[in-house]
Design a protein around this motif. Structure first.
Motif, PDB file in Angstrom:
ATOM      1  N   ARG A  70     -37.958 -25.780 -18.635  1.00  0.00           N
ATOM      2  CA  ARG A  70     -36.759 -26.228 -19.348  1.00  0.00           C
ATOM      3  C   ARG A  70     -37.052 -27.478 -20.173  1.00  0.00           C
ATOM      4  O   ARG A  70     -36.614 -27.594 -21.309  1.00  0.00           O
TER       5      ARG A  70
ATOM      6  N   GLY B 108     -38.926 -26.463 -23.164  1.00  0.00           N
ATOM      7  CA  GLY B 108     -38.226 -25.520 -24.032  1.00  0.00           C
ATOM      8  C   GLY B 108     -38.917 -24.172 -24.128  1.00  0.00           C
ATOM      9  O   GLY B 108     -38.899 -23.543 -25.181  1.00  0.00           O
TER      10      GLY B 108
ATOM     11  N   ASN C 298     -39.252 -20.227 -22.978  1.00  0.00           N
ATOM     12  CA  ASN C 298     -38.594 -19.073 -22.373  1.00  0.00           C
ATOM     13  C   ASN C 298     -39.702 -18.222 -21.753  1.00  0.00           C
ATOM     14  O   ASN C 298     -40.426 -17.525 -22.452  1.00  0.00           O
TER      15      ASN C 298
END
Length: 159
Positions: A46, A49, A51
């Protein structure tokens, strides 16, 4: 007598320049498991950033180094030569690299190897990640006084 070379100071050099402090981000970190997987917790993903479900990376290490001290992750658009994350049992995501790490001289089998993650600019707006491996220090042996009751055998010998 020869005159020595002397550098003289000016009053302007005697002022201290104060830089504005920049808030340091909390360091993103992870570890290499004892099975040779690079594990990144969800909180680290997180912060960066990333995914993990759709991300794929080209993985490398600094050229001309026999032992691996840092690992570079560079985002890749194609899936051919790229590594992708797998769901880890510990609640994070992992990339299996046991053979590469073993060839690079990383001793991950004896203990977890922690690392710190920093970002760097790879090229043309592509942000890569450097995983700098930390030293693993073994826990020192306990040398203090033994606590608790003596074993039965020791009690019998003492009597």
């Amino acid at each position: 007598m020869k005159t020595p070379n002397i550098r003289f100071f000016s009053p302007g050099e005697n002022t201290v320049i104060v830089k504005e402090s920049v808030k340091a981000k909390s360091a993103a970190s992870g570890y290499i498991s004892t099975s040779g997987k690079i594990v990144l917790p969800v909180s680290t993903l997180r912060k960066l950033g990333i995914n993990a479900a759709s991300a794929s990376f080209m993985i490398g290490s600094p050229a001309r180094q026999k032992t691996i001290k840092s690992i570079f992750l560079v985002p890749a658009s194609e899936k051919d030569g790229a590594f992708s994350f797998q769901k880890s049992a510990g609640g994070g995501y992992a990339i299996p690299l046991a053979a590469i790490l073993k060839k690079g001289g990383v001793d991950f089998e004896s203990a977890k190897v922690p690392f710190l993650v920093t970002e760097f600019d790879y090229s043309q707006g592509i942000t890569g990640y450097e995983l700098r491996l930390q030293e693993v220090r073994p826990k020192p042996a306990y040398t203090g006084k033994p606590r608790g009751r003596k074993p039965k055998q020791a009690l019998a010998e003492a009597s």
